[in-house]
Design a protein around this motif. Structure first.
Motif, PDB file in Angstrom:
ATOM      1  N   GLY A   1       0.784  -1.220   0.000  1.00 20.43           N
ATOM      2  CA  GLY A   1       0.000   0.000   0.000  1.00 20.43           C
ATOM      3  C   GLY A   1       0.816   1.269   0.000  1.00 20.43           C
ATOM      4  O   GLY A   1       0.251   2.374  -0.107  1.00 20.43           O
ATOM      5  N   ARG A   2       2.164   1.170   0.122  1.00 20.80           N
ATOM      6  CA  ARG A   2       2.975   2.381   0.162  1.00 20.80           C
ATOM      7  C   ARG A   2       2.923   3.143  -1.154  1.00 20.80           C
ATOM      8  O   ARG A   2       2.897   4.381  -1.167  1.00 20.80           O
ATOM      9  CB  ARG A   2       4.424   2.038   0.519  1.00 20.80           C
ATOM     10  CG  ARG A   2       4.629   1.740   1.991  1.00 20.80           C
ATOM     11  CD  ARG A   2       6.074   1.466   2.309  1.00 20.80           C
ATOM     12  NE  ARG A   2       6.534   0.221   1.711  1.00 20.80           N
ATOM     13  CZ  ARG A   2       6.342  -0.974   2.237  1.00 20.80           C
ATOM     14  NH1 ARG A   2       5.674  -1.090   3.369  1.00 20.80           N
ATOM     15  NH2 ARG A   2       6.807  -2.062   1.652  1.00 20.80           N
TER      16      ARG A   2
ATOM     17  N   ASP B   1      -1.568   9.065  -3.548  1.00 25.67           N
ATOM     18  CA  ASP B   1      -2.515   9.918  -2.836  1.00 25.67           C
ATOM     19  C   ASP B   1      -1.879  11.249  -2.440  1.00 25.67           C
ATOM     20  O   ASP B   1      -2.532  12.303  -2.519  1.00 25.67           O
ATOM     21  CB  ASP B   1      -3.033   9.203  -1.582  1.00 25.67           C
ATOM     22  CG  ASP B   1      -3.969   8.053  -1.900  1.00 25.67           C
ATOM     23  OD1 ASP B   1      -4.492   8.012  -3.038  1.00 25.67           O
ATOM     24  OD2 ASP B   1      -4.172   7.194  -1.024  1.00 25.67           O
ATOM     25  N   LEU B   2      -0.614  11.214  -2.033  1.00 25.38           N
ATOM     26  CA  LEU B   2       0.066  12.459  -1.665  1.00 25.38           C
ATOM     27  C   LEU B   2       0.197  13.392  -2.866  1.00 25.38           C
ATOM     28  O   LEU B   2       0.029  14.616  -2.740  1.00 25.38           O
ATOM     29  CB  LEU B   2       1.446  12.149  -1.082  1.00 25.38           C
ATOM     30  CG  LEU B   2       1.472  11.614   0.352  1.00 25.38           C
ATOM     31  CD1 LEU B   2       2.866  11.102   0.704  1.00 25.38           C
ATOM     32  CD2 LEU B   2       1.045  12.704   1.335  1.00 25.38           C
TER      33      LEU B   2
ATOM     34  N   GLU C   1      12.551  10.485  -1.129  1.00 32.47           N
ATOM     35  CA  GLU C   1      12.635  10.441   0.334  1.00 32.47           C
ATOM     36  C   GLU C   1      11.530   9.549   0.894  1.00 32.47           C
ATOM     37  O   GLU C   1      11.754   8.792   1.847  1.00 32.47           O
ATOM     38  CB  GLU C   1      12.522  11.863   0.897  1.00 32.47           C
ATOM     39  CG  GLU C   1      12.682  11.958   2.400  1.00 32.47           C
ATOM     40  CD  GLU C   1      14.122  11.806   2.874  1.00 32.47           C
ATOM     41  OE1 GLU C   1      14.354  11.962   4.087  1.00 32.47           O
ATOM     42  OE2 GLU C   1      15.024  11.525   2.055  1.00 32.47           O
ATOM     43  N   PHE C   2      10.348   9.613   0.306  1.00 39.46           N
ATOM     44  CA  PHE C   2       9.247   8.741   0.708  1.00 39.46           C
ATOM     45  C   PHE C   2       9.636   7.274   0.538  1.00 39.46           C
ATOM     46  O   PHE C   2       9.488   6.461   1.454  1.00 39.46           O
ATOM     47  CB  PHE C   2       8.009   9.060  -0.150  1.00 39.46           C
ATOM     48  CG  PHE C   2       6.827   8.160   0.102  1.00 39.46           C
ATOM     49  CD1 PHE C   2       5.781   8.573   0.913  1.00 39.46           C
ATOM     50  CD2 PHE C   2       6.734   6.903  -0.492  1.00 39.46           C
ATOM     51  CE1 PHE C   2       4.683   7.747   1.138  1.00 39.46           C
ATOM     52  CE2 PHE C   2       5.642   6.077  -0.278  1.00 39.46           C
ATOM     53  CZ  PHE C   2       4.616   6.495   0.545  1.00 39.46           C
ATOM     54  N   LEU C   3      10.141   6.921  -0.631  1.00 38.44           N
ATOM     55  CA  LEU C   3      10.462   5.525  -0.916  1.00 38.44           C
ATOM     56  C   LEU C   3      11.632   5.034  -0.067  1.00 38.44           C
ATOM     57  O   LEU C   3      11.681   3.852   0.311  1.00 38.44           O
ATOM     58  CB  LEU C   3      10.772   5.366  -2.404  1.00 38.44           C
ATOM     59  CG  LEU C   3       9.579   5.631  -3.335  1.00 38.44           C
ATOM     60  CD1 LEU C   3      10.041   5.792  -4.782  1.00 38.44           C
ATOM     61  CD2 LEU C   3       8.547   4.508  -3.227  1.00 38.44           C
TER      62      LEU C   3
ATOM     63  N   GLY D   1       9.591   2.788   2.648  1.00 39.78           N
ATOM     64  CA  GLY D   1       9.762   1.427   2.142  1.00 39.78           C
ATOM     65  C   GLY D   1      11.182   0.928   2.244  1.00 39.78           C
ATOM     66  O   GLY D   1      11.463  -0.224   1.926  1.00 39.78           O
ATOM     67  N   PHE D   2      12.113   1.792   2.679  1.00 39.22           N
ATOM     68  CA  PHE D   2      13.523   1.453   2.873  1.00 39.22           C
ATOM     69  C   PHE D   2      14.184   0.967   1.585  1.00 39.22           C
ATOM     70  O   PHE D   2      15.039   0.086   1.593  1.00 39.22           O
ATOM     71  CB  PHE D   2      13.686   0.443   4.009  1.00 39.22           C
ATOM     72  CG  PHE D   2      13.001   0.884   5.273  1.00 39.22           C
ATOM     73  CD1 PHE D   2      13.266   2.131   5.813  1.00 39.22           C
ATOM     74  CD2 PHE D   2      12.058   0.087   5.902  1.00 39.22           C
ATOM     75  CE1 PHE D   2      12.630   2.576   6.971  1.00 39.22           C
ATOM     76  CE2 PHE D   2      11.415   0.517   7.055  1.00 39.22           C
ATOM     77  CZ  PHE D   2      11.698   1.755   7.594  1.00 39.22           C
TER      78      PHE D   2
END
Length: 384
Positions: free
Chosen positions: A85-86, A92-93, A330-332, A336-337
């Protein structure tokens, strides 16, 4: 690949456990000067993960969303995988960031969507604009069947490493194969630097876990076939069967259930599953090691391409560029590392950089050749 790489096996997650929880450092992109958003749009803090493992990070470099043209219009995405779901959260962002943009995603396994895309292309009924896949093999399969458009240099030049980009697709989130292990059962020095050692050393008999029905495992075996041929891969698989490995439904379960709970001592997974477990349970007896110059050290990538027949190919490519923005990377990296694909964004604290790993020299395009892998796994008796 660094020839001078220190051969001493180190504990990666142990270092992360010593980190302190502090406020996010240097959050300047898409933020006002006081650390608050200048409007109602998501801020860097919304894109970035939280917790000890991502504390004290500097502001990401690279191209900010603010420096890209606005996303405007409707976009349909075939999302292969989704990483728990990431990926839909990131979509969505972006939807929240742009008032006049609306992206929707249909999620299925990457291999299934790749076949759907090729079938639709051949019949002239393409139903999506972008293919975002968790693996390069599916991207290559779609590109090999002429179902994608060339990306411009505006998109491809954002990817820092030529191994993870082609004219047809751009990598957005890297991952390595790794060997997570239970630190109560094994020390770092006992973990072999090759998958052959894991398959033949008696100390691992009855202590191994794997998820042989999992797509990431199939990519790993496909890489092994490319490196050593079917006969050599068959020998390795048979040696693994002789080790009596425990079977799990997913590589996450291999780590979270098997290794962390002490059911098995080590396994073969993507690198981020141990990080995900450790991030929620820093006291887990868990660490990870990396093999060298074999299929067990494969570095793959999730990526995105613009589909031939896209309703608005310019918007589709601009979306791909947004996946390579500083905020998205940066999100990923922090949720999610994953290994970032652009300059200026670092992997989370305990992880090495891609340059510090020793992956095999393999064309990621070759990972599209999965069907012979399935047949080999069936023939050996691993898949029914």
């Amino acid at each position: 690949m660094r020839e001078s790489r220190d051969k001493t096996r180190r504990r990666f997650l142990a270092a992360a456990g010593a980190a302190s929880t502090t406020a996010l450092a240097g959050c300047t992109s898409i933020l006002g000067g006081d650390g608050s958003s200048s409007d109602d749009r998501p801020t860097l803090a919304d894109f970035r993960g939280s917790g000890e493992i991502v504390s004290d990070r500097p502001a990401p470099g690279g191209t900010s969303i603010e420096d890209l043209p606005d996303l405007e219009g409707e976009l349909s995405i075939y999302l292969g995988g989704g990483e728990g779901g990431r990926y839909t959260t990131l979509i969505d962002l972006l939807n929240q960031y742009y008032d006049d943009f609306e992206a929707s995603a249909q999620t299925q396994p990457s291999s299934q969507l790749a076949n759907v895309i090729v079938d639709e292309h051949e019949s002239g009924t393409t139903q999506a604009d972008v293919f975002w896949s968790v693996d390069a093999g599916s991207l290559a399969y779609v590109a090999d069947n002429d179902a994608t458009r060339d990306l411009s240099s505006d998109a491809t030049s954002m990817v820092a490493d030529d191994r993870f980009v082609t004219d047809q697709w751009a990598g957005v989130a890297g991952r390595s194969r790794a060997v997570p292990y239970n630190t109560n059962q094994f020390s770092a020095s006992e973990i072999p630097t090759s998958v052959d050692g894991i398959a033949t050393d008696d100390q691992f008999t009855g202590s191994l876990g794997w998820a042989p029905t999992y797509g990431a495992f199939h990519g790993f075996v496909t890489a092994m076939r490319q490196l050593r041929g079917d006969d050599g891969t068959r020998e390795w698989l048979n040696n693994m069967l002789d080790q009596s490995p425990a079977r799990y439904d997913s590589e996450y379960a291999t780590v979270s259930q098997g290794i962390t709970n002490g059911e098995v001592g080590l396994g073969l997974t993507n690198h981020y599953y141990p990080i995900l477990v450790f991030a929620s349970n820093p006291d887990a007896p868990l660490d990870l090691a990396f093999t060298e110059n074999d299929a067990g050290a494969l570095v793959n990538t999730a990526g995105a391409s613009v589909l031939d027949g896209a309703g608005d190919p310019d918007l589709a490519e601009l979306f791909v560029r947004h996946l390579l923005s500083a905020e998205a990377q940066e999100f990923l990296a922090t949720r999610g590392f994953a290994f970032p694909m652009i300059e200026g964004v670092e992997p989370v604290g305990p992880l090495p950089t891609i340059d510090e790993l020793s992956p095999p020299d393999i064309d990621l395009q070759s990972l599209s050749d999965v069907q012979p892998t399935i047949e080999l796994l069936e023939d050996v008796g691993i898949l029914s």
